[in-house]
Design a protein around this motif. Sequence first.
Motif, PDB file in Angstrom:
ATOM      1  N   ARG A  63       3.725  -1.528   0.620  1.00  0.00           N
ATOM      2  CA  ARG A  63       4.855  -0.816   0.033  1.00  0.00           C
ATOM      3  C   ARG A  63       4.880  -0.962  -1.486  1.00  0.00           C
ATOM      4  O   ARG A  63       5.095  -0.004  -2.228  1.00  0.00           O
ATOM      5  CB  ARG A  63       6.165  -1.338   0.599  1.00  0.00           C
ATOM      6  CG  ARG A  63       7.379  -0.494   0.203  1.00  0.00           C
ATOM      7  CD  ARG A  63       8.683  -1.236   0.402  1.00  0.00           C
ATOM      8  NE  ARG A  63       8.970  -2.107  -0.736  1.00  0.00           N
ATOM      9  CZ  ARG A  63      10.109  -2.764  -0.885  1.00  0.00           C
ATOM     10  NH1 ARG A  63      11.050  -2.701   0.040  1.00  0.00           N
ATOM     11  NH2 ARG A  63      10.305  -3.529  -1.937  1.00  0.00           N
ATOM     12  N   TYR A  66       2.244   1.167  -2.935  1.00  0.00           N
ATOM     13  CA  TYR A  66       2.670   2.575  -2.882  1.00  0.00           C
ATOM     14  C   TYR A  66       3.575   2.910  -4.068  1.00  0.00           C
ATOM     15  O   TYR A  66       3.457   3.966  -4.684  1.00  0.00           O
ATOM     16  CB  TYR A  66       3.415   2.830  -1.572  1.00  0.00           C
ATOM     17  CG  TYR A  66       3.780   4.270  -1.311  1.00  0.00           C
ATOM     18  CD1 TYR A  66       2.958   5.066  -0.510  1.00  0.00           C
ATOM     19  CD2 TYR A  66       4.939   4.837  -1.834  1.00  0.00           C
ATOM     20  CE1 TYR A  66       3.285   6.390  -0.252  1.00  0.00           C
ATOM     21  CE2 TYR A  66       5.278   6.149  -1.581  1.00  0.00           C
ATOM     22  CZ  TYR A  66       4.449   6.926  -0.787  1.00  0.00           C
ATOM     23  OH  TYR A  66       4.784   8.251  -0.536  1.00  0.00           O
ATOM     24  N   CYS A 195      -9.282   4.548   3.993  1.00  0.00           N
ATOM     25  CA  CYS A 195      -8.281   5.137   3.100  1.00  0.00           C
ATOM     26  C   CYS A 195      -8.924   5.650   1.814  1.00  0.00           C
ATOM     27  O   CYS A 195      -8.614   6.763   1.347  1.00  0.00           O
ATOM     28  CB  CYS A 195      -7.196   4.112   2.771  1.00  0.00           C
ATOM     29  SG  CYS A 195      -6.036   3.803   4.108  1.00  0.00           S
ATOM     30  N   ASN A 213      -0.529   3.069 -12.668  1.00  0.00           N
ATOM     31  CA  ASN A 213      -0.752   2.479 -11.348  1.00  0.00           C
ATOM     32  C   ASN A 213      -1.911   1.487 -11.337  1.00  0.00           C
ATOM     33  O   ASN A 213      -2.057   0.724 -10.386  1.00  0.00           O
ATOM     34  CB  ASN A 213      -0.993   3.555 -10.306  1.00  0.00           C
ATOM     35  CG  ASN A 213       0.280   4.088  -9.677  1.00  0.00           C
ATOM     36  OD1 ASN A 213       0.350   4.336  -8.484  1.00  0.00           O
ATOM     37  ND2 ASN A 213       1.313   4.264 -10.496  1.00  0.00           N
ATOM     38  N   GLY A 276      -1.871   0.758  -0.261  1.00  0.00           N
ATOM     39  CA  GLY A 276      -0.622   1.414  -0.645  1.00  0.00           C
ATOM     40  C   GLY A 276      -0.841   2.524  -1.653  1.00  0.00           C
ATOM     41  O   GLY A 276      -0.203   3.590  -1.579  1.00  0.00           O
ATOM     42  N   MET A 277      -1.750   2.320  -2.590  1.00  0.00           N
ATOM     43  CA  MET A 277      -2.053   3.350  -3.589  1.00  0.00           C
ATOM     44  C   MET A 277      -2.681   4.575  -2.936  1.00  0.00           C
ATOM     45  O   MET A 277      -2.342   5.720  -3.256  1.00  0.00           O
ATOM     46  CB  MET A 277      -2.986   2.774  -4.659  1.00  0.00           C
ATOM     47  CG  MET A 277      -2.330   1.680  -5.491  1.00  0.00           C
ATOM     48  SD  MET A 277      -3.516   0.694  -6.448  1.00  0.00           S
ATOM     49  CE  MET A 277      -4.077   1.918  -7.642  1.00  0.00           C
ATOM     50  N   ALA A 279      -2.216   5.436   0.135  1.00  0.00           N
ATOM     51  CA  ALA A 279      -1.140   6.060   0.905  1.00  0.00           C
ATOM     52  C   ALA A 279      -0.292   6.961   0.022  1.00  0.00           C
ATOM     53  O   ALA A 279       0.169   8.023   0.456  1.00  0.00           O
ATOM     54  CB  ALA A 279      -0.272   4.979   1.553  1.00  0.00           C
ATOM     55  N   HIS A 280      -0.081   6.556  -1.227  1.00  0.00           N
ATOM     56  CA  HIS A 280       0.717   7.382  -2.145  1.00  0.00           C
ATOM     57  C   HIS A 280       0.034   8.718  -2.423  1.00  0.00           C
ATOM     58  O   HIS A 280       0.708   9.747  -2.555  1.00  0.00           O
ATOM     59  CB  HIS A 280       0.921   6.631  -3.461  1.00  0.00           C
ATOM     60  CG  HIS A 280       1.952   7.260  -4.344  1.00  0.00           C
ATOM     61  ND1 HIS A 280       3.240   6.792  -4.421  1.00  0.00           N
ATOM     62  CD2 HIS A 280       1.906   8.343  -5.164  1.00  0.00           C
ATOM     63  CE1 HIS A 280       3.931   7.546  -5.255  1.00  0.00           C
ATOM     64  NE2 HIS A 280       3.145   8.494  -5.729  1.00  0.00           N
ATOM     65  N   VAL A 289       9.801   4.297   2.024  1.00  0.00           N
ATOM     66  CA  VAL A 289       8.577   3.627   1.570  1.00  0.00           C
ATOM     67  C   VAL A 289       8.309   2.340   2.345  1.00  0.00           C
ATOM     68  O   VAL A 289       7.186   1.836   2.333  1.00  0.00           O
ATOM     69  CB  VAL A 289       8.646   3.316   0.054  1.00  0.00           C
ATOM     70  CG1 VAL A 289       8.662   4.594  -0.751  1.00  0.00           C
ATOM     71  CG2 VAL A 289       9.846   2.441  -0.280  1.00  0.00           C
ATOM     72  N   ALA A 292       5.393   2.726   4.661  1.00  0.00           N
ATOM     73  CA  ALA A 292       4.131   3.193   4.081  1.00  0.00           C
ATOM     74  C   ALA A 292       2.931   2.701   4.880  1.00  0.00           C
ATOM     75  O   ALA A 292       1.986   3.460   5.139  1.00  0.00           O
ATOM     76  CB  ALA A 292       4.022   2.734   2.627  1.00  0.00           C
ATOM     77  N   ILE A 296       0.424   5.333   6.901  1.00  0.00           N
ATOM     78  CA  ILE A 296      -0.964   5.559   6.512  1.00  0.00           C
ATOM     79  C   ILE A 296      -1.908   5.242   7.669  1.00  0.00           C
ATOM     80  O   ILE A 296      -2.931   5.903   7.864  1.00  0.00           O
ATOM     81  CB  ILE A 296      -1.335   4.741   5.253  1.00  0.00           C
ATOM     82  CG1 ILE A 296      -2.691   5.196   4.698  1.00  0.00           C
ATOM     83  CG2 ILE A 296      -1.353   3.258   5.518  1.00  0.00           C
ATOM     84  CD1 ILE A 296      -2.733   6.614   4.230  1.00  0.00           C
TER      85      ILE A 296
END
Length: 460
Positions: A63, A66, A195, A213, A276-277, A279-280, A289, A292, A296
């Motif tokens: 999270r 994300y 991912c 990020n 998480g990145m 997933a974003h 969130v 997340a 994903i």
Amino acid sequence: MALDLFVVLIYAASMLVLGYYGMRRAKTHEDYLVAGRNLGPSLYMGTMAATVLGGASTVGTVRLGYVHGISGFWLCAALGAGIIALNLFLAKPLLKLKIFTVTQVLEKRYNPMARQASAVIMLAYALMIGVTSILAIGTVLQVLFGLPFWVSVLLGGGVVVVYSTIGGMWSLTLTDIVQFVIKTVGLMFILLPICLYRVGGWDQLVAKLPASNFSFTEIGWDTIITYFMIYFFGILIGQDIWQRVFTARDEKVAQYAGTFAGFYCILYGLACALIGMAAHVLLPNLDNVNNAFAAIVKASLPDGIRGLVIAAALAAMMSTASAGLLAASTVLTEDLLPRLRGGKQSSLRINRLFTMLTGLAVLGIALVVNDVISALTLAYNLLVGGMLIPLIGAIFWKRATTSGAISSMTLGFVTALVFMFKDGLDANTPIYYSLAIGLVSFVVVSLLSRRPEASVARAA
């Protein structure tokens, strides 16, 4: 999802089988609480890493990744640094004491009253650690299999309660090793590469996310410092972690294997932040969130493989849930219950009974709390705010007194609660003010009260 559900059921069944084998090895009180103080490097490293990396550090770090990018790894980094410091600098004196709980150190240095007061704080902390991971288990099962949340909590948490109750630390050790392997393979070697592949590779991840990020300080220095204030120091004084230290065969096992576990935690945090990145990029408009991780997994993995990664996530959560559960029951049976029984020590049967009762309490609390990071923050705020100052004072300050310790515990604990209620669980003020007030009260009351005649455990 039938294949995924089958894989998860196989995993749950294997945990119960390992719990049964743990029960057969737990023949004494010491076996049940600290695995006979006989773990070698492999078992110690696996159980230490598995204990720290649970629901909040897995679901929570995804999270954070994300929302904040790579800087979301700082939560796990603070935990890993705490593990390294604990095993390098505190494991040797702790192993010499041959104790079962953190609060026994306070009794050796102060008096039984300090032990009882600190046990209440430690009990609250350990219960919330268990709740945090049970919450994460419920969230994952709810999102992935469409189960009602309460059913997810009772099913996933019920497995943890059963294997923890029947075998104690031996069950936790055996399940932790399997959980360590499963989550390493599932999260770091399957979910993360898939991912990144779905995003289009590293270059595409860089192109599709803002440059901020990829800054290690994007989450903010105030948050990074707070993570270390809460989680680093929390690891140094947490019953669930100390109880793992007590299982080491000797100080070299703790120092080398424990340090390796700490570095593993940091790498794990980086992997979860990267997930998480990704997933974003793949799911930019999530309604919640907090979901997340589950989202994903559901969106990016094929049947069967998805089930393995779900099992990996459950492995991370169950290891920490069981650690918190056993820590809470150990505080009850070793620190609080003997006081009510005229000093009579607990038996193996009593240990099992109270582990079961504690497990039921954890499940009940999990049904009314709904945020894993907030629950973890609550636990560590209470622990660090209430116990860090008097515990450090017990070890390093000869002038410290029982009155100073109890006042520090009480005021630090209450201050943390007040500021969490006033400013929210995510605020930095609870930990700062509780430590400041705890320190001032500890020093002032100790200097004003009668000087202790002996410092029994200064060397600890």
